[in-house]
Design a protein around this motif. Sequence first.
Motif, mmCIF file in Angstrom:
data_model
loop_
_atom_site.group_PDB
_atom_site.id
_atom_site.type_symbol
_atom_site.label_atom_id
_atom_site.label_comp_id
_atom_site.label_asym_id
_atom_site.label_seq_id
_atom_site.Cartn_x
_atom_site.Cartn_y
_atom_site.Cartn_z
ATOM 1 N N GLY A 544 0.892 -1.249 -0.140
ATOM 2 C CA GLY A 544 -0.177 0.030 -0.004
ATOM 3 C C GLY A 544 0.740 1.219 0.004
ATOM 4 O O GLY A 544 2.359 1.281 -0.026
ATOM 5 N N ARG A 545 0.154 2.290 0.209
ATOM 6 C CA ARG A 545 1.025 3.543 0.309
ATOM 7 C C ARG A 545 1.613 3.723 1.597
ATOM 8 O O ARG A 545 1.390 3.145 2.567
ATOM 9 N N LYS A 546 2.608 4.549 1.389
ATOM 10 C CA LYS A 546 3.648 4.442 2.755
ATOM 11 C C LYS A 546 3.113 5.459 3.645
ATOM 12 O O LYS A 546 3.156 6.862 3.371
ATOM 13 N N TYR A 547 2.475 4.865 4.557
ATOM 14 C CA TYR A 547 1.910 5.922 5.797
ATOM 15 C C TYR A 547 2.590 5.841 7.135
ATOM 16 O O TYR A 547 2.429 4.459 7.719
ATOM 17 N N GLU A 548 3.668 6.311 7.477
ATOM 18 C CA GLU A 548 4.323 6.347 8.878
ATOM 19 C C GLU A 548 4.292 7.536 9.336
ATOM 20 O O GLU A 548 4.992 8.552 9.152
ATOM 21 N N PRO A 549 3.134 7.674 10.371
ATOM 22 C CA PRO A 549 3.231 9.009 11.200
ATOM 23 C C PRO A 549 4.225 9.119 11.817
ATOM 24 O O PRO A 549 4.966 8.332 12.687
ATOM 25 N N VAL A 550 4.729 10.329 11.948
ATOM 26 C CA VAL A 550 5.885 10.833 13.216
ATOM 27 C C VAL A 550 5.388 11.784 14.094
ATOM 28 O O VAL A 550 4.182 12.621 13.826
ATOM 29 N N ARG A 551 6.015 11.932 14.896
ATOM 30 C CA ARG A 551 5.740 12.859 16.090
ATOM 31 C C ARG A 551 6.842 14.129 16.100
ATOM 32 O O ARG A 551 7.926 13.777 16.024
ATOM 33 N N TYR A 552 6.462 15.268 16.528
ATOM 34 C CA TYR A 552 7.150 16.489 16.476
ATOM 35 C C TYR A 552 6.939 16.895 17.972
ATOM 36 O O TYR A 552 6.055 16.951 18.441
ATOM 37 N N SER A 553 8.210 17.423 18.529
ATOM 38 C CA SER A 553 7.849 18.206 19.729
ATOM 39 C C SER A 553 7.424 19.709 19.547
ATOM 40 O O SER A 553 7.492 20.099 18.495
ATOM 41 N N ALA A 554 7.152 20.354 20.535
ATOM 42 C CA ALA A 554 6.586 21.841 20.272
ATOM 43 C C ALA A 554 7.919 22.825 19.702
ATOM 44 O O ALA A 554 7.514 23.858 19.587
ATOM 45 N N ILE A 555 8.987 22.171 20.103
ATOM 46 C CA ILE A 555 10.101 23.023 19.484
ATOM 47 C C ILE A 555 10.762 22.706 18.205
ATOM 48 O O ILE A 555 11.587 23.452 17.873
#
Lengths: 927, 85
Positions: A544-555
């Motif tokens: 399928g399509r590449k869906y890899e959610p990532v997380r970022y900090s507030a900074i």
Amino acid sequence: MSQHRLGARPGEVIDRDQPVEFKWNGKTVRGFEGDTIASALAANGVRVFSRSFKYHRPRGILTATYHDPNVIVQVGEDPNVRGAHQRIEAGMDVRSQNTWPSLGFDVKTVNRLVGRFLSPGFYYKTFIRPQSLWPTYAKVLSRFAAGGDVDPNHAPANFDHRYAHVDVLVAGGGPAGMAAAIAAADGGASVMLVEEEHDLGGHLRYGNSQDLEDLRELKTSVMTRPNIEVLTDSVVSGRFDHNWVSVVQRTIGHVEERLIQARVGALVVAAGTLERPYVFEGNDLPGVMLSTAVRRLINLHAVKPGDRAVVMTSNELGDAAITDLESAGVDVTKVLDARQGETVVKVSGGRRVKTVADSSGNTHRADLLVMAAGWTTPTSLLNMAGDRPKYSPEAARYLPLQLPDNVMVTGGMAGSGSTNELVDHGSATGAEAARRTKGEEPQPVPKLRPGIQPELYRSSTHGFVDYSEDVTSKDLISAAREGYDSMELAKRYTTVGMGPVQGKVEAVNAVAIHGEAVDNSLLETATTTWRPPYAPIRLGTLAGRKYEPVRYSAIQDWHEAYGYTPILAGQWVRPDHYGDPAAEVNAVRNGVGIIDVSPLGKIDLRGTDVPRLLEFVYVNKWSRLDVGKVRYGVMCAEDGVIMDDGVTGRLADDHYMMTTTSSGAGSVWNWLDDWLQTGFPSWDVRMTAVTDGWTSINVAGPRSRELVSRLTDIDLHPGSFGYMEVRTGTVAGIPGCFVWRIGFTGELSYEIHSPANHGLELWEALLRAGHDLGVTPFGLEAQRIMRLEKGHFIVGQDTDGLSQAHGFGVDWAIKMDKPDFAGKPELRFQAEHGEYPRLVAIQTLDPEVVPDEACQIISETGGIIGRVTSSRMSPTLGRSIALAQVEHTSAAPGTRINIRLTDGKTVTASVLQQHAHFDPDGSRLRA
Amino acid sequence: MLLIQCPHCGDRNSDEFTFNGEIVPRPDADADPATWRRYLYMKSNGDGWQTERWFHVSGCRRFLRVERNLDTNEIRDVRDYGDPS
Ligand SMILES: [Zn+2]
């Protein structure tokens, strides 16, 4: 117009106003829109489409369907394209596969070359010895292996996934399938109707004028119902537990293929039947075709399949082929009626059919042999639903036996009948399917007649059973004589049914012919088991399509603007460094630095029983942790393996904040929930995962106190705010922060946690306030170097799935006098035995050599006794430093160990007294 | 993909859950090592009905007791772990 293209046919699917040019083995050929690769080439007089797998025999159109084993071609960079299904497009570059050295190469020469491949079991007999020749074998094999060329520079393509929820999914869009869809829709169900071919209709598409009229009516009826979704050129590839059904949608336009996963109320299988070949000498010569293949060529694509035909028929559809051949101007020179015992015995010719010998001893001159020998029910979806279809000798095919209530079957798979009878059965099935999805009590649907078909499998001669794998009836019989008397074994030995068409053409013939040699009732006792997927699925479709959610900090925005180098740590995108990690280390060791540690897992714990929970999940003691204190803890799973570590602080009487490793945040949260729900449900603990709620900034270095004191009224004097303590208060004007003194880097440090929406504000305030102190932002790499200098392990890097706590320098923390805690029984066992590996700090004798992480530690005798788990060049010490896991016999301080480097050389290292390479007594962080 | 009837969330695909295996009582902390090894590593791997623990991690985050038939994958009873059976 080519001499092979017929005048207009009533059911033709080609558009004569739209010529399409494409390439066949480099030569430009012309077809019409609507042509398949096979039909366009046949219209241009092409008769040989491929060379067979083992014997390199010329092969032509056999079934003229997706499952035609002889028309598998390379299209551009796509190998293994089904040429009798794929429609032509302008500019397509079509090449034959498996034709080394060339499609026209002399057969006898090649047969001599591959002489060793001829017997069944050739893989096992030929390639077993000598083993030293295997590389040569592999080269020869790959030359002969069926399959096209894979382009390693294949352009990236998009594939999609879709989830669907349908009441009734109908697999197969023939008359019964369409009728089932209509009746289910009229019963109020949402319906998905899936057809493998390019249009609805099944066998009606290539039928007579009455068939075409029936088809038009049914199709209109389907298309006018808004609650039927029609998918053509799509295949139901699998049926899984609880009616989870996979559908591969092939022609969509903006993506290559789409995988639909559907939760289905009722699955109606209306996959029809597949015509099967008859086995006789020469049955693979180009010009030997199924009756349905010639009808498809004539009626759908207006292609004349030959000039002079012999037809062996045993059923009404075979009879219909005679009519079609005659209407196409083919001279039907002889009809062999198998119902009267007339069959074909042998077909001769070089590269195509020249003569046909029949069972009466007559020989006929012909270039086309048409066979209508019976039907195979593709029971794949029924097998996947748990059915063991049963062989019916009257119908000479397998019929469904017993299905779960949410799977029903109609059409040719269920039995035989006129179009009206099939439609009636489809309607009754569809209506009942809709009823069942409403939870009503299942009622039986009247059965179709099984139909009458003589059992025709093999003539008095031997021929091909599996065209993909070049397996003959003789091979199957000799395999049985060699002792492979079970069909499952014979299959693996001869590879029958293991080629690209996976049994659709050959499965029933194989069982019948194997049965000749073993036990004539085999057809009745054996079932052919079809496993998913029913038809091939491209790997891209599964991915399928590449869906890899990532997380970022507030900074994050600041890190980007400051030119950080990102690194993906777990799900988090983090600054690895801002240019020079060694300089960042020096700045922290000599002044002050700040690092964004927001991904640190944070769990807010409140309630009177929090100490009991901490006491249970950590190996150390927690009962006497005063307000304002923090403590380091190690968690083990029940098998004693280190699961996570971190500090937990007591912010108020019944309020604690637990921190976990960044990657362990989710699993620790689940682990605590597990104990609270299943172990100690009566405890008063309220837990909230708050990782994203707080921005965490570690201020580290000898001048960190000076910097933080400029921004807060919290008393930072070492006498009132000591090491491993926590205070709450206002920092940089942000109320509600908590600050603790810990020391992952080994320096005096304050970790400030502010509400996340103030995170960036705090970060910038620290930079402003520390400007004159030379405050330096540092990234993950600098932190990892400093923690390695201090010998602090990272769970999951220096430990692994077998690392029980005792070997990792945290023995001091494990309190066996607690009545119980997670992992205690296994840790007790481990402590009593003591032969566990140890984590040790090591330094190479040559200070310049930094062994790569995961390099192995080798014993005197060459055995593996450990590995390097972390290694760096230390900017602080100016030498190579490392942590390693070693066997307990090599863990004593001063032991010399040998490390095998990546380049094969060996370097000697010495085991240190303690884990810390730098400041072992911790005076800096307690400052 | 199994369909699991979560008592809190309704019918949900099994990929929203983590599977924790058959429910076996945790031995006493002082039980002998052999008992602990059996508990930790030996699975009964039987057939017929089994009561299992599933965790609705991408849903209500409740631990559940699920009765599942190991031959057919039929699920006949799902309740909160704490609910009396
Ligand atoms: Zn739930």
